[in-house]
Design a protein around this motif. Structure first.
Motif, PDB file in Angstrom:
ATOM      1  N   PHE A   1      28.746   5.613  31.346  1.00 56.02           N
ATOM      2  CA  PHE A   1      29.195   4.229  31.276  1.00 56.02           C
ATOM      3  C   PHE A   1      29.575   3.667  32.641  1.00 56.02           C
ATOM      4  O   PHE A   1      30.050   2.533  32.738  1.00 56.02           O
ATOM      5  CB  PHE A   1      30.404   4.128  30.329  1.00 56.02           C
ATOM      6  CG  PHE A   1      30.101   4.516  28.924  1.00 56.02           C
ATOM      7  CD1 PHE A   1      29.603   3.590  28.018  1.00 56.02           C
ATOM      8  CD2 PHE A   1      30.287   5.825  28.488  1.00 56.02           C
ATOM      9  CE1 PHE A   1      29.322   3.939  26.711  1.00 56.02           C
ATOM     10  CE2 PHE A   1      30.008   6.199  27.184  1.00 56.02           C
ATOM     11  CZ  PHE A   1      29.513   5.255  26.295  1.00 56.02           C
ATOM     12  N   TYR A   2      29.375   4.457  33.700  1.00 54.03           N
ATOM     13  CA  TYR A   2      29.753   3.996  35.035  1.00 54.03           C
ATOM     14  C   TYR A   2      28.944   2.757  35.412  1.00 54.03           C
ATOM     15  O   TYR A   2      27.720   2.738  35.331  1.00 54.03           O
ATOM     16  CB  TYR A   2      29.532   5.105  36.056  1.00 54.03           C
ATOM     17  CG  TYR A   2      29.714   4.643  37.487  1.00 54.03           C
ATOM     18  CD1 TYR A   2      30.955   4.219  37.941  1.00 54.03           C
ATOM     19  CD2 TYR A   2      28.631   4.596  38.353  1.00 54.03           C
ATOM     20  CE1 TYR A   2      31.123   3.779  39.237  1.00 54.03           C
ATOM     21  CE2 TYR A   2      28.792   4.157  39.655  1.00 54.03           C
ATOM     22  CZ  TYR A   2      30.032   3.749  40.097  1.00 54.03           C
ATOM     23  OH  TYR A   2      30.198   3.306  41.379  1.00 54.03           O
ATOM     24  N   ALA A   3      29.661   1.705  35.842  1.00 51.28           N
ATOM     25  CA  ALA A   3      29.008   0.448  36.224  1.00 51.28           C
ATOM     26  C   ALA A   3      29.970  -0.337  37.105  1.00 51.28           C
ATOM     27  O   ALA A   3      31.056   0.135  37.453  1.00 51.28           O
ATOM     28  CB  ALA A   3      28.639  -0.360  34.970  1.00 51.28           C
ATOM     29  N   SER A   4      29.567  -1.548  37.469  1.00 51.77           N
ATOM     30  CA  SER A   4      30.426  -2.400  38.281  1.00 51.77           C
ATOM     31  C   SER A   4      31.678  -2.768  37.496  1.00 51.77           C
ATOM     32  O   SER A   4      31.691  -2.763  36.264  1.00 51.77           O
ATOM     33  CB  SER A   4      29.686  -3.671  38.697  1.00 51.77           C
ATOM     34  OG  SER A   4      29.353  -4.440  37.548  1.00 51.77           O
ATOM     35  N   VAL A   5      32.742  -3.091  38.244  1.00 54.97           N
ATOM     36  CA  VAL A   5      33.997  -3.448  37.585  1.00 54.97           C
ATOM     37  C   VAL A   5      34.430  -4.851  37.975  1.00 54.97           C
ATOM     38  O   VAL A   5      34.004  -5.396  38.983  1.00 54.97           O
ATOM     39  CB  VAL A   5      35.124  -2.445  37.932  1.00 54.97           C
ATOM     40  CG1 VAL A   5      34.777  -1.053  37.434  1.00 54.97           C
ATOM     41  CG2 VAL A   5      35.374  -2.415  39.424  1.00 54.97           C
ATOM     42  N   HIS A   6      35.271  -5.436  37.119  1.00 60.76           N
ATOM     43  CA  HIS A   6      35.973  -6.704  37.341  1.00 60.76           C
ATOM     44  C   HIS A   6      35.090  -7.940  37.187  1.00 60.76           C
ATOM     45  O   HIS A   6      35.550  -8.959  36.690  1.00 60.76           O
ATOM     46  CB  HIS A   6      36.637  -6.749  38.729  1.00 60.76           C
ATOM     47  CG  HIS A   6      37.713  -5.730  38.892  1.00 60.76           C
ATOM     48  ND1 HIS A   6      37.968  -5.095  40.090  1.00 60.76           N
ATOM     49  CD2 HIS A   6      38.600  -5.216  37.994  1.00 60.76           C
ATOM     50  CE1 HIS A   6      38.962  -4.224  39.936  1.00 60.76           C
ATOM     51  NE2 HIS A   6      39.363  -4.288  38.675  1.00 60.76           N
TER      52      HIS A   6
END
Length: 469
Positions: free
Chosen positions: A71-76
């Motif tokens: 599930f690692y992806a960009s944040v915010h």
């Protein structure tokens, strides 16, 4: 003392007969069964006594990483499903870490690269009025470079610690009474000797004279529970790689006013409210100092590690560590030519220390002893000056010493193997020839095989002078 004393699950050398949880690990860690090749042939389970530099990841943390990695992806700023999950994981990690250290509800939790990074960040947030700092930073000569060098770029005052903790507190009191100190910077536990400093007492002392306190907890956090609210600590810094988490994340927790007004630690995306071609309006809160894409997995695994550590039974945790330490210290003291080192004469070696033991072997360079223990006994420990050069000079060890460090994944057998190797060294000497390569001792004519993916075999790369931060 003879090597016959050092048999698995033995408690010989313990004056009160305690056993270290049957000599077994308190919590499972990755790499616990690594087989280390011996220079004389064969393999042995690697005895990792270098937790103080970088601790192995907890098995629970490794499993958690595999769970969240897809599930690692960009944040915010990502609207997608994976981005929303990653953002939630990252921001929730702040609350988990805040709870772990007993933080106040409004304390900022800023993720950094390591403890060094955290303390450098704080150095850029010291109060300034009319372009000048409003006070000095006060620190002792026993500090790790992470809690020494950042303050040398701002108004500062260094103090030589006394021979006892009690006297050292009075030395600090005398300095604080002179006025002009805005921040007292102290270690929670020495990375060289494992001695614990009285944080609550020092915090009260700093506040008595109008100063704040920051604690370098890189060594303390993996060994003792911390409560900055109860101890009235203003700022606390520690590292994930010493707290059984991978990916090089660190954290700074503390009062938000200095942090919100300080110089942004890393100018870049995410740290601003509005950017213009000729200026910028900076954000407040953690975002102010977390410019660029954050280390999401590092923060998440650090937070997960704190949950595992927080769930340990405190009595069992300290007993496990104290038993191994007492066994090791008493064993070292019985071997001729070995000296165990400490900073303060009044340190209680049973209750006032963590799982770190510093020692030297008469007639042998520390690096040579470390190379011998690794090559001939499969024992890994640290040698050198431990990023604490002033302290090593103070201890009369300008060229360095040896450090054994351990934690929740350690076994009594690890300490037994170290003692057996040192006893053999004192009785029969080195069993192999050693040479210096790139500043480090290595076995001569080393034909041991290493994993195919390892880019360099030991000794072929230049040795870093200091890497404990």
């Amino acid at each position: 003392m003879t090597t016959a004393l050092f048999t698995p699950a033995s408690t010989a050398g313990l004056s009160d007969g305690r056993a270290a949880v049957s000599g077994q690990p308190l919590s499972a860690v990755t790499g616990a069964e690594i087989q280390a090749p011996l220079i004389q042939g064969g393999h042995v389970r690697y005895a990792n006594l270098d937790y103080g530099a970088s601790a192995p990841a907890l098995s629970v943390v490794s499993a958690y990483l595999n769970e969240i990695l897809p599930f690692y992806a960009s944040v915010h700023r990502g609207a997608g499903y994976a981005s929303q999950i990653s953002t939630s994981v990252y921001e929730n990690s702040r609350s988990i870490v805040r709870d772990f250290v007993g933080g106040r509800p409004d304390d900022s939790v800023i993720f950094t690269r390591n403890t060094t990074d955290s303390l450098n960040l704080l150095a850029g947030c010291l109060p300034v009025q009319d372009g000048r700092h409003t006070g000095e930073v006060l620190y002792l000569d026993i500090e790790h470079h992470a809690n020494l060098l950042p303050w040398q770029g701002v108004p500062h005052r260094s103090v030589v610690a006394a021979d006892t903790l009690a006297e050292t507190i009075e030395v600090l009191r005398a300095e604080l009474q002179q006025g002009g100190v805005s921040l007292l910077a102290v270690t929670g536990a020495s990375n060289v000797t494992g001695e614990i400093l009285p944080i609550r007492t020092l915090a009260a002392l700093a506040h008595e004279f109008g100063a704040r306190i920051v604690v370098d907890a890189a060594q303390l956090a993996p060994h003792r529970r911390i409560n900055i609210s109860a101890d009235d600590v203003d700022y606390l810094a520690f590292s994930g790689h010493k707290l059984y988490a991978p990916f090089g994340a660190g954290v700074l927790v503390g009062r938000p006013d200095w942090l919100d007004a300080g110089t942004p630690h890393l100018a870049g995306g995410g740290a601003v409210r509005e950017a213009r071609l000729d200026g910028v309006s900076w954000a407040t809160g953690p975002a102010r100092h977390e410019g660029g894409s954050p280390n999401v997995l590092g923060a998440a695994t650090l937070a997960r590690a704190t949950q595992v550590i927080a769930a340990l039974d405190p009595a069992q945790w300290t007993a496990h560590e104290a038993t191994i330490r007492q066994f090791l210290v008493e064993g070292l003291q019985e071997i001729d030519g070995i000296s165990v080192h400490q900073i303060f004469k009044d340190t209680d070696q049973k209750t006032g220390t963590i799982g770190v033991v510093n020692f030297s072997v008469a007639g042998y360079d520390a690096g040579l002893v470390a190379a011998y223990l690794s090559a001939e006994h499969g024992v890994g420990l640290r040698d050198g000056r431990f990023c604490a050069h002033p302290l090593l000079k103070r201890l009369g060890l300008p060229s360095g010493s040896l450090r054994a460090s351990f934690g929740v994944g350690s076994r009594l057998e690890d300490a037994q193997r170290l003692l057996a190797g040192l006893e053999e060294l004192r009785q029969t000497g080195l069993g192999w020839d050693y040479v210096v390569d790139s500043g480090r001792w290595i076995p001569a004519n080393d034909t041991r095989s290493y994993p195919d993916w390892a880019p360099n075999t030991p000794g072929t790369a230049g040795a870093a002078p200091c890497s404990e931060d």
